[in-house]
Design an enzyme around this catalytic site. Structure first.
Site, PDB file in Angstrom:
ATOM      1  N   LYS A 197       0.858  -1.187   0.000  1.00  0.00           N
ATOM      2  CA  LYS A 197       0.000   0.000   0.000  1.00  0.00           C
ATOM      3  C   LYS A 197       0.891   1.233   0.000  1.00  0.00           C
ATOM      4  O   LYS A 197       1.703   1.435   0.918  1.00  0.00           O
ATOM      5  CB  LYS A 197      -0.919   0.010   1.206  1.00  0.00           C
ATOM      6  CG  LYS A 197      -1.869   1.208   1.236  1.00  0.00           C
ATOM      7  CD  LYS A 197      -2.798   1.134   2.436  1.00  0.00           C
ATOM      8  CE  LYS A 197      -3.744   2.319   2.488  1.00  0.00           C
ATOM      9  NZ  LYS A 197      -4.653   2.259   3.653  1.00  0.00           N
ATOM     10  N   ARG A 207     -10.889   9.494   1.711  1.00  0.00           N
ATOM     11  CA  ARG A 207     -10.779  10.121   3.030  1.00  0.00           C
ATOM     12  C   ARG A 207     -11.937  11.077   3.276  1.00  0.00           C
ATOM     13  O   ARG A 207     -12.392  11.232   4.413  1.00  0.00           O
ATOM     14  CB  ARG A 207      -9.424  10.812   3.167  1.00  0.00           C
ATOM     15  CG  ARG A 207      -8.279   9.807   3.245  1.00  0.00           C
ATOM     16  CD  ARG A 207      -6.902  10.449   3.200  1.00  0.00           C
ATOM     17  NE  ARG A 207      -5.861   9.426   3.219  1.00  0.00           N
ATOM     18  CZ  ARG A 207      -4.587   9.643   2.927  1.00  0.00           C
ATOM     19  NH1 ARG A 207      -4.186  10.873   2.590  1.00  0.00           N
ATOM     20  NH2 ARG A 207      -3.709   8.658   2.951  1.00  0.00           N
ATOM     21  N   LYS A 252      -2.133  -1.492  -3.761  1.00  0.00           N
ATOM     22  CA  LYS A 252      -3.000  -0.320  -3.710  1.00  0.00           C
ATOM     23  C   LYS A 252      -2.147   0.936  -3.789  1.00  0.00           C
ATOM     24  O   LYS A 252      -1.159   1.032  -3.064  1.00  0.00           O
ATOM     25  CB  LYS A 252      -3.810  -0.327  -2.412  1.00  0.00           C
ATOM     26  CG  LYS A 252      -4.791   0.829  -2.290  1.00  0.00           C
ATOM     27  CD  LYS A 252      -5.502   0.799  -0.940  1.00  0.00           C
ATOM     28  CE  LYS A 252      -6.482   1.968  -0.830  1.00  0.00           C
ATOM     29  NZ  LYS A 252      -7.124   2.033   0.490  1.00  0.00           N
ATOM     30  N   SER A 278     -10.304   5.493  -4.929  1.00  0.00           N
ATOM     31  CA  SER A 278     -11.279   6.570  -5.099  1.00  0.00           C
ATOM     32  C   SER A 278     -10.833   7.617  -6.115  1.00  0.00           C
ATOM     33  O   SER A 278     -11.653   8.134  -6.881  1.00  0.00           O
ATOM     34  CB  SER A 278     -11.552   7.233  -3.752  1.00  0.00           C
ATOM     35  OG  SER A 278     -10.346   7.757  -3.198  1.00  0.00           O
TER      36      SER A 278
END
Length: 329
Positions: A197, A207, A252, A278
């Site tokens: 990550k 977030r 990620k 996102s």
């Protein structure tokens, strides 16, 4: 192979021959749907993620029903914690009657065949927005945080989670969680490790969605998430998580790290997942809304790219749309 004996376009001539030689395919079985659940009634839009909403548990069940009907194998659950429940020690993370735990119980009661993956991380529960517990100097403490993550993972397992997914990037947390799950009798609870990550700029809309952006402020997570310039380090991280008992690993973000995905899959050959995060979602939605891209075509192409890079599955906010598009083909 010389022209004209070899004409590559022969096999591209018709749809049937293109289908017969296709090396990689995308199906609904490759999709995991990340969802946001909040403690309020109804739904609330996430402005930076058009089409995505925070949902109450009853609305979450309606969304899960759609996923189940479409054949999506699993949901990944992300709770939006009320400000009053956040603290320096993130104690709400392992509250057996917490929002995440209640959502898991509701999902498994109503849709036992639907996989439920829970996020094991403290940032939705800390008043400062970091993924761990801070020392007096503001540094995220590793071992104290791991102790908290173990309590959180056990709480999720007791609620009925099929998969716990530590996304924090603390050292040693996979081994500690695996040992605790075994000792508590949760031997079949799987661990999906966010093994590689990165400290990415693509997480902003997420977030916003979980409410950690304002708490984090101008701080960053570079002391525990990976440097975007590193790939050899990713292999060491993956190896460590597998040695400690991870059943699956994740890279990620997704699209900016396809090279890492390929290296991980080629090196280890284990179940490997990508997260179309996102920021990737928001970019595609914005371009489509402006008429600059064909949303359906570009989304399916991007998801297929993950499969081509070695992903066995993809966490994507497009999961329900992609499932519908794939069924229509």
């Amino acid at each position: 192979m010389t022209y004209p004996d070899t004409r590559f376009r022969r096999m591209r001539r018709d749809a049937f021959s293109r289908r017969l030689m296709r090396e990689h395919t995308l199906t609904v079985d490759d999709l995991i749907y990340p969802v946001f659940v909040h403690g309020h009634d109804g739904r609330a839009a996430v402005p930076s993620m058009p089409g995505i909403e925070r949902m109450s548990i009853d609305e979450l069940l309606r969304e899960a029903e759609q996923a189940s009907v479409l054949g999506v194998p699993a949901l990944a659950l992300f709770p939006v914690t009320a400000a009053a429940a956040k603290s320096l020690d993130a104690a709400a993370a392992w509250d057996d009657d917490g929002l995440c735990q209640r959502a898991v119980r509701a999902l498994k009661s109503r849709f036992p065949e639907l996989g439920v993956i829970t996020d094991v991380a403290l940032d939705p529960y800390t008043s400062h927005g970091q993924d761990g517990i801070l020392d007096d100097a503001g540094y995220v403490q590793n071992d104290v945080t791991v102790e908290a993550l173990v309590k959180q993972a056990l709480s999720h397992a007791r609620a009925g989670a099929d998969v716990v997914a530590p996304s924090d990037m603390m050292d040693g947390r996979i081994g500690a969680i695996r040992m605790a799950l075994e000792e508590a009798g949760h031997v079949n609870v799987r661990i999906l490790a966010y093994a590689a990550k990165y400290a990415s700029a693509f997480y902003g809309p997420f977030r916003d969605a979980v409410g950690s952006a304002s708490a984090l402020g101008k701080a960053d997570k570079r002391t525990y998430q990976m440097d975007p310039g590193n790939t050899d380090e990713a292999l060491r991280e993956v190896a460590a998580d597998l040695d400690e008992g991870a059943d699956m690993v994740m890279v990620k973000p997704g699209m900016p790290y396809l090279d890492v995905m390929r290296r991980v899959k080629d090196t280890f050959g284990v179940p490997t997942f990508a997260y179309q995060v996102s920021g990737e979602y928001a970019m595609l939605k914005a371009a489509a809304a402006n008429g600059w891209l064909d949303e359906r075509a570009c989304v399916l192409e991007a998801l297929l790219g993950f499969k081509r890079a070695g992903a066995d599955g993809v966490l994507t906010y497009f999961a329900l749309d992609a499932a519908r598009w794939l069924r229509a083909d």
